[in-house]
Design a protein around this motif. Sequence first.
Motif, PDB file in Angstrom:
ATOM      1  N   PRO A  21      71.461-124.612  63.596  1.00 62.51           N
ATOM      2  CA  PRO A  21      71.513-126.217  63.645  1.00 62.51           C
ATOM      3  C   PRO A  21      71.244-127.025  62.563  1.00 62.51           C
ATOM      4  O   PRO A  21      70.539-126.451  61.602  1.00 62.51           O
ATOM      5  CB  PRO A  21      70.654-126.344  64.867  1.00 62.51           C
ATOM      6  N   VAL A  22      71.782-128.303  62.494  1.00 62.90           N
ATOM      7  CA  VAL A  22      71.568-129.000  61.131  1.00 62.90           C
ATOM      8  C   VAL A  22      70.203-129.317  60.945  1.00 62.90           C
ATOM      9  O   VAL A  22      69.541-129.514  59.767  1.00 62.90           O
ATOM     10  CB  VAL A  22      72.412-130.515  61.347  1.00 62.90           C
ATOM     11  N   GLU A  23      69.445-129.449  61.988  1.00 61.50           N
ATOM     12  CA  GLU A  23      67.932-129.568  61.985  1.00 61.50           C
ATOM     13  C   GLU A  23      67.191-128.460  61.215  1.00 61.50           C
ATOM     14  O   GLU A  23      66.290-128.638  60.841  1.00 61.50           O
ATOM     15  CB  GLU A  23      67.340-129.963  63.219  1.00 61.50           C
ATOM     16  N   TYR A  24      67.717-127.328  61.681  1.00 59.27           N
ATOM     17  CA  TYR A  24      67.127-126.246  60.957  1.00 59.27           C
ATOM     18  C   TYR A  24      67.362-126.115  59.371  1.00 59.27           C
ATOM     19  O   TYR A  24      66.404-125.628  58.554  1.00 59.27           O
ATOM     20  CB  TYR A  24      67.699-124.994  61.532  1.00 59.27           C
ATOM     21  N   MET A  25      68.273-126.486  58.928  1.00 59.04           N
ATOM     22  CA  MET A  25      68.794-126.578  57.590  1.00 59.04           C
ATOM     23  C   MET A  25      67.930-127.649  56.980  1.00 59.04           C
ATOM     24  O   MET A  25      67.308-127.387  55.943  1.00 59.04           O
ATOM     25  CB  MET A  25      70.218-127.063  57.361  1.00 59.04           C
ATOM     26  N   GLN A  26      67.659-128.969  57.648  1.00 53.18           N
ATOM     27  CA  GLN A  26      66.866-129.900  56.950  1.00 53.18           C
ATOM     28  C   GLN A  26      65.306-129.488  56.923  1.00 53.18           C
ATOM     29  O   GLN A  26      64.545-129.603  56.183  1.00 53.18           O
ATOM     30  CB  GLN A  26      66.932-131.372  57.845  1.00 53.18           C
ATOM     31  N   GLN A  27      64.837-128.885  58.004  1.00 58.97           N
ATOM     32  CA  GLN A  27      63.475-128.544  58.439  1.00 58.97           C
ATOM     33  C   GLN A  27      62.945-127.323  57.728  1.00 58.97           C
ATOM     34  O   GLN A  27      61.753-127.246  57.528  1.00 58.97           O
ATOM     35  CB  GLN A  27      63.070-128.904  59.681  1.00 58.97           C
ATOM     36  N   VAL A  28      63.774-126.425  57.588  1.00 58.70           N
ATOM     37  CA  VAL A  28      63.351-125.138  57.062  1.00 58.70           C
ATOM     38  C   VAL A  28      63.951-124.511  56.066  1.00 58.70           C
ATOM     39  O   VAL A  28      63.390-124.185  55.096  1.00 58.70           O
ATOM     40  CB  VAL A  28      63.671-124.071  58.688  1.00 58.70           C
ATOM     41  N   LEU A  29      65.250-124.553  56.042  1.00 56.19           N
ATOM     42  CA  LEU A  29      65.964-124.141  54.813  1.00 56.19           C
ATOM     43  C   LEU A  29      65.411-124.938  53.542  1.00 56.19           C
ATOM     44  O   LEU A  29      64.990-124.276  52.488  1.00 56.19           O
ATOM     45  CB  LEU A  29      67.381-124.150  54.832  1.00 56.19           C
ATOM     46  N   LEU A  30      65.429-126.195  53.633  1.00 64.39           N
ATOM     47  CA  LEU A  30      64.937-127.009  52.566  1.00 64.39           C
ATOM     48  C   LEU A  30      63.815-126.642  51.843  1.00 64.39           C
ATOM     49  O   LEU A  30      63.625-126.365  50.710  1.00 64.39           O
ATOM     50  CB  LEU A  30      65.417-128.546  52.951  1.00 64.39           C
ATOM     51  N   PRO A  31      62.442-126.645  52.627  1.00 63.85           N
ATOM     52  CA  PRO A  31      61.472-126.281  52.071  1.00 63.85           C
ATOM     53  C   PRO A  31      61.380-124.837  51.581  1.00 63.85           C
ATOM     54  O   PRO A  31      60.601-124.549  50.513  1.00 63.85           O
ATOM     55  CB  PRO A  31      60.493-126.427  53.139  1.00 63.85           C
ATOM     56  N   ASN A  32      61.951-123.952  52.217  1.00 65.00           N
ATOM     57  CA  ASN A  32      62.140-122.564  51.682  1.00 65.00           C
ATOM     58  C   ASN A  32      62.933-122.748  50.363  1.00 65.00           C
ATOM     59  O   ASN A  32      62.262-121.855  49.345  1.00 65.00           O
ATOM     60  CB  ASN A  32      62.818-121.622  52.669  1.00 65.00           C
ATOM     61  N   LEU A  33      63.897-123.222  49.997  1.00 63.81           N
ATOM     62  CA  LEU A  33      64.574-123.336  48.891  1.00 63.81           C
ATOM     63  C   LEU A  33      63.725-123.893  47.684  1.00 63.81           C
ATOM     64  O   LEU A  33      63.865-123.614  46.461  1.00 63.81           O
ATOM     65  CB  LEU A  33      65.611-124.021  48.929  1.00 63.81           C
ATOM     66  N   LYS A  34      62.572-124.929  47.942  1.00 59.50           N
ATOM     67  CA  LYS A  34      61.834-125.492  47.051  1.00 59.50           C
ATOM     68  C   LYS A  34      61.124-124.334  46.364  1.00 59.50           C
ATOM     69  O   LYS A  34      60.518-124.396  45.075  1.00 59.50           O
ATOM     70  CB  LYS A  34      61.067-126.518  47.703  1.00 59.50           C
ATOM     71  N   HIS A  35      60.898-123.046  46.849  1.00 58.18           N
ATOM     72  CA  HIS A  35      60.354-122.065  46.266  1.00 58.18           C
ATOM     73  C   HIS A  35      60.733-121.523  44.913  1.00 58.18           C
ATOM     74  O   HIS A  35      60.302-120.983  44.033  1.00 58.18           O
ATOM     75  CB  HIS A  35      59.890-120.937  47.489  1.00 58.18           C
ATOM     76  N   PHE A  36      62.014-121.793  45.090  1.00 53.17           N
ATOM     77  CA  PHE A  36      63.200-121.157  43.943  1.00 53.17           C
ATOM     78  C   PHE A  36      63.502-122.336  42.876  1.00 53.17           C
ATOM     79  O   PHE A  36      64.104-122.259  42.206  1.00 53.17           O
ATOM     80  CB  PHE A  36      64.600-120.523  44.605  1.00 53.17           C
ATOM     81  N   GLY A  37      62.686-123.549  43.262  1.00 58.56           N
ATOM     82  CA  GLY A  37      63.099-124.623  42.365  1.00 58.56           C
ATOM     83  C   GLY A  37      64.288-125.413  42.531  1.00 58.56           C
ATOM     84  O   GLY A  37      65.042-126.065  41.714  1.00 58.56           O
TER      85      GLY A  37
END
Length: 361
Positions: free
Chosen positions: A133-149
């Motif tokens: 769901p779009v909320e998962y992309m905003q709330q979970v994927l985004l902070p996880n991608l920040k680990h990669f810069g």
Amino acid sequence: MNAKDFVEIDGSYLEGGGQALRNALSLSCILGKPVRVVKIRANRPNPGLSIQNMHGLDLLRDITNADVVGNVLCSTRVEFTPHTILDNTYRVETCTAASITLIYQMALPVLLFAGHSSRLIVTGGTNVAFAPPVEYMQQVLLPNLKHFGAGFDLKVQNYGFYPRGRGNCQLDVQPVAKLNAGQFIDFGRINLISGVAFCAGCLPINIAIDMKKTAQREIHRLWPEQECTIETVKHSRERAQDNGAGITITANTTAGVVLGASALGKKRIDGYVLGSKASCQLTEFIRKEICVDDYMQDQLIIYMALAVGRSRMRTGRLTKHTRTAIHVAEKLTGVKFDVAAEPGGQTLVTCEGLGQLNKML
């Protein structure tokens, strides 16, 4: 082009759905390697390219000015030869409930390797079955991608559900010079559980309230003192024209871990069932003290493969989606993933990344 110039990917491998196609095309664009995908979605009731796959494929064709053979509905074989990654504003009109997030999943890693910022506007389904769901992309994927810069900005203009879709989202992506190695191994301790329960159309707000109360009850049954804040939302007719309901819950830890779980209403919508399903999934992740949930693990594989340095991910048992993503990444990049089972049902995934640099910057 000579047949031997293509890297061939078997789309029937393990999961046998769209995962192999999506990852193969994304990596093809970034690496500049021609790819041939055969037996596309061989394990699905209607094999071959779906409407959603078609839109994603055509989008990547436009982004890289690629030469494509086989981009027709139900095609089980595609040949894709990318050229330069072009930053721009792109629009995709699916005219269906095709998943917006799966289309973004294909394009996001590619646009990170563009020369300037890009914008991608897609209409379709924001909350549909068999897709994040779009909320998962905003709330979970985004902070996880920040680990990669890496990161992105995602705005939802309208929500869309099966069968008509009509959702609309805008994704803004800033390019990166490289991806840093991601470290997902220290769990820390839970400091916040939060989420959103929504309903739309003719469905009453009580459904969202039932989802919230049930999820909170499950969390507090296991951790009575744990803060659990779940917002209830009734989307207006301007933002959601059709019936829909769902819940997304996230757990944040002191070590920067973000886990997520969600549930989506279908024909018969029971708020208690949806709230229970999402909260039980999340509590299982927390109890195992994994750092990457079952729905995130496959999405991080492509970033681990491309990163500079050694990435490590402590997760649960690998899903077929994840094992498929690893297979495709190893074949296209030449990197190797080490997978080791750990006590307590955890799995440690390690990869020395390719060290891909953005040639456009």
